[in-house]
Scaffold this active site. Structure first.
Site, PDB file in Angstrom:
ATOM      1  N   ASP A 198      -9.319  -5.196  -5.619  1.00  8.38           N
ATOM      2  CA  ASP A 198      -8.841  -4.292  -4.690  1.00  8.38           C
ATOM      3  C   ASP A 198      -9.570  -2.906  -5.064  1.00  8.38           C
ATOM      4  O   ASP A 198      -9.374  -2.458  -6.188  1.00  8.38           O
ATOM      5  CB  ASP A 198      -7.283  -3.865  -4.935  1.00  8.38           C
ATOM      6  CG  ASP A 198      -6.756  -3.029  -3.665  1.00  8.38           C
ATOM      7  OD1 ASP A 198      -7.581  -2.260  -3.169  1.00  8.38           O
ATOM      8  OD2 ASP A 198      -5.502  -3.130  -3.365  1.00  8.38           O
ATOM      9  N   SER A 241       0.954  -1.245  -0.001  1.00 10.58           N
ATOM     10  CA  SER A 241       0.084   0.061   0.021  1.00 10.58           C
ATOM     11  C   SER A 241       0.974   1.249  -0.071  1.00 10.58           C
ATOM     12  O   SER A 241       1.731   1.510  -0.922  1.00 10.58           O
ATOM     13  CB  SER A 241      -0.970  -0.074   1.225  1.00 10.58           C
ATOM     14  OG  SER A 241      -2.020   0.772   0.985  1.00 10.58           O
ATOM     15  N   HIS A 253      -7.625  -5.765  -0.972  1.00 10.85           N
ATOM     16  CA  HIS A 253      -6.170  -5.052  -0.572  1.00 10.85           C
ATOM     17  C   HIS A 253      -5.642  -5.978   0.534  1.00 10.85           C
ATOM     18  O   HIS A 253      -5.567  -5.755   1.769  1.00 10.85           O
ATOM     19  CB  HIS A 253      -6.560  -3.664   0.155  1.00 10.85           C
ATOM     20  CG  HIS A 253      -5.642  -2.673   0.057  1.00 10.85           C
ATOM     21  ND1 HIS A 253      -4.946  -2.063  -0.907  1.00 10.85           N
ATOM     22  CD2 HIS A 253      -4.857  -2.059   1.098  1.00 10.85           C
ATOM     23  CE1 HIS A 253      -3.991  -1.282  -0.598  1.00 10.85           C
ATOM     24  NE2 HIS A 253      -4.171  -1.156   0.681  1.00 10.85           N
TER      25      HIS A 253
END
Length: 651
Positions: A304, A198, A335
């Site tokens: 995601d 991320s 995610h």
């Protein structure tokens, strides 16, 4: 620039010379016995744990002093004693104190001397005994670092780049946050690999895009490639806030007291109009892909809905255009880190990747397929290249069908119009569930059942010509696989995984830092349809991808929506659908008005990359037309969850 080969095998000069000498003295079999894998021969319990503060050369908090970022280091003691230098695995993060890392939200902890006791995740536990140093960097403005978080801008990227420079002997560091005693990285050979999920992976992308020397590879997991595309897509707002909220969320208390000017720059530079500004140019790593020297091992979830797959397609294509060495994993999850959806295979693959890229071992990973793709939960396939050879875009055309309000999708130009009225209360799951029924909030178009499987691979685009009834209008375009399947339940809180109570261990442990983490399993759902790809736009951006404008009601406009990259096989007897609608609830914000849009079917089309191109599509859709489907709603995953405002999300 000239195309580079996919991989190069590096060995230290001394190792190469020794191998050459041994080749003249030993039998061929003995000469071939070069190391192929780093082994856990070093003591983790006895590893050196230390902290330094690297001078970034910036003064983001405007206190008159150059910002220093905190760098926590865990490295094997034995090579240092023997005068041998080691490569570095580095994770630069804003989350080490505010939010935690990984499935169990681990944070850094420290002993009385200020040296790290627990380093989150397993990287140090696993790789330090194998002869690597692990470096955890607090981004400027977070945890023990000076400065301010600027959400992917110069401060964020320089936070990590300065550390890579220090590891290569090109920057200054100190033993304390405010002192003058210098610290040198004489223990490393200057070869660095960056990894992270991320925001952390985003920093790896950004640092690679500077072309910094010594950064040999990056492993971005669920990472952003352009921050504009995190907050907007073609003018359509994806979140109800801007980067100033995110900066405040992760800034340390000390940074919040000093960083008002940076916060205001984020507000001023990221207007909610969705217009492109210099702030977004600074945070667009795709445009700088030509500078990337590091190899890239990219991992992303195809479902995601936080850091969306558009980030993958544009980054991957730019890297390919510039000859960057690449590898990719695409999962069915949202995610989620690969450690939590394919743990054993992931750790082994990552180990071999770093051994090849940082240790220089010829372990064969460069000769393996470029792509691993999850077809069904826990069932993976590979592709020699990605997208596969023979993938070509086919232009699909929507048209009216035999049943009013239920259109067809094929290769021949359509005719007439289709209309819908934006309903911000409904989402892509509502549209897909009613694909065989005329409903007022969508225009849907479906192929006949396929006579053979059809593989989509890469990024699609949908060109829509529409006449709005109001001065503002947002558009969504969605590709859907209509047919029964068992998929990972990406809309569940776990985004495709369930966390268990049992633990497995990955490396060595100490009293303060365990290598044992909770196991997971796939969280699945039985569905009647699967969303394959999505894209959104503000119709006011029809004339420019950079700025929007008010629409004239009753005037016709044409815009091309970018759909996210994917790799999906629509099986035999399934159908492929294209849906065009307005606000996709939970994924984009609605416009100021509630428009009705009339779509000109003769000027509307979708360019979809199929393995085999238009020929494969034609073969798969040749056959008898299906009977009129029952108009009962189809089952899918629940509505997309409330929008994330933090790249890390819930995992």
């Amino acid at each position: 620039m000239p195309k580079r080969t996919r991989f190069t095998t590096w060995r230290p000069l001394a190792t190469a010379a020794t191998a050459a000498l041994l080749g003249t003295l030993l039998t061929p079999a003995a000469a071939d016995a070069a190391p192929r894998e780093s082994r856990p021969v070093h003591s983790y319990d006895d590893a050196i744990r230390e902290a330094v503060w690297v001078d970034t050369g910036l003064d983001g908090d405007r206190d008159g002093k150059a910002d220093r970022v905190a760098v926590d280091i865990v490295r094997p003691r034995e090579p240092a004693r023997q005068g041998r230098k080691v490569p570095v695995i580095m994770d630069a993060s804003p989350y080490y104190s505010c939010c935690g890392r990984g499935n169990e939200s681990q944070k850094k902890t420290y002993d009385a001397n200020g040296d790290v006791t627990q380093m989150p995740l397993y990287y140090d536990n696993y790789f330090v005994p194998r002869g690597y140093a692990f470096v955890g960097v607090d981004l400027a403005g977070t945890n023990r670092s000076d400065g301010c978080v600027d959400v992917g801008g110069r401060s964020d990227i320089q936070s990590a780049k300065a550390v890579v420079d220090w590891l290569g002997g090109r920057a200054k560091a100190y033993t304390t946050r405010t002192g003058t005693t210098r610290a040198k990285a004489a223990w490393t050979n200057g070869r660095t690999g960056m990894i992270g999920k991320s925001w952390d992976g985003t920093i790896a992308n950004g640092v690679a895009a500077t072309g910094v020397e010594g950064l040999k590879t990056i492993v971005p997991i669920s990472a952003i490639s352009s921050w504009y595309d995190y907050y907007f897509q073609q003018g359509a707002p994806l979140y109800d806030s801007g980067p100033e909220w995110l900066s405040d969320y992760v800034n340390s208390p000390g940074a919040r007291a000093k960083c008002a000017a940076v916060q205001q720059k984020l507000v001023d530079g990221a207007p909610r109009t969705g217009d492109w500004t210099p702030l977004w140019t600074e945070r667009d790593y795709v445009r700088a892909a030509r500078k990337v020297k590091a190899s890239v091992f990219l991992v992303h979830g195809m479902q995601d809905l936080n850091v969306r797959m558009k980030h993958v397609g544009q980054w991957w294509d730019a890297l390919a255009k510039n000859g960057v060495e690449r590898k990719i994993w695409l999962s069915q999850t949202g995610h989620v880190d690969p450690f939590d959806f394919r743990r054993a295979t992931w750790v082994d693959t990552l180990h071999r990747w770093f051994d090849h890229e940082l240790m220089g071992y010829d372990n064969g990973i460069d000769r393996e397929p470029m792509a691993d793709i999850e077809r069904r939960p826990d069932q993976w396939t590979t592709s020699k290249t990605w997208p596969p050879a023979g993938t070509r875009a086919a232009t699909l055309r929507p048209d009216k069908g035999a049943q009013a309000g239920v259109g067809t999708l094929g290769l021949h130009r359509g005719h007439g119009t289709a209309s819908f009225t934006d309903d911000p209360k409904l989402s892509e799951t509502d549209w897909a569930a009613q694909i065989d029924k005329p409903t007022p909030e969508k225009a849907g178009f479906v192929t006949r059942p396929l006579t053979r499987g059809l593989r989509l691979s890469g990024s699609s685009e949908v060109t829509v010509t529409a006449t709005p009834s109001t001065p503002t209008a947002h558009l969504s375009a969605v590709l859907v696989d209509i047919g029964p399947a068992t998929i990972r339940d990406y809309a569940d809180a776990g985004e495709g995984i369930t966390t268990l109570t049992d633990r497995t261990c990955w490396g060595a442990s100490t009293a303060g830092d365990s290598s044992c983490f909770k196991e997971t399993k796939a969280k699945t759902a039985d569905v009647d349809y699967t969303i394959v790809s999505r894209g959104w736009a503000d119709l006011g951006n029809h004339a420019s991808g950079l700025t929007g404008a008010q629409l004239t009601p009753g005037k016709r406009y044409t815009i091309t929506l970018d759909l996210a990259a994917t790799d999906h096989v629509v099986p035999k007897r399934h159908r492929l659908a294209l849906i065009v609608a307005g606000t996709d609830k939970g994924l984009i914000d609605p416009p100021a008005d509630t428009p009705k849009l009339t779509v000109d079917l003769s000027r509307t089309s979708a360019r979809v990359p199929f393995v085999g191109g238009a020929t494969a599509f034609a073969r798969a859709t040749t056959g008898a037309a299906s009977a009129t489907p029952a108009a009962t709603p189809l089952d899918g995953v629940r509505d997309p969850r409330t929008t994330h405002r933090v790249p890390e999300g819930s995992r």
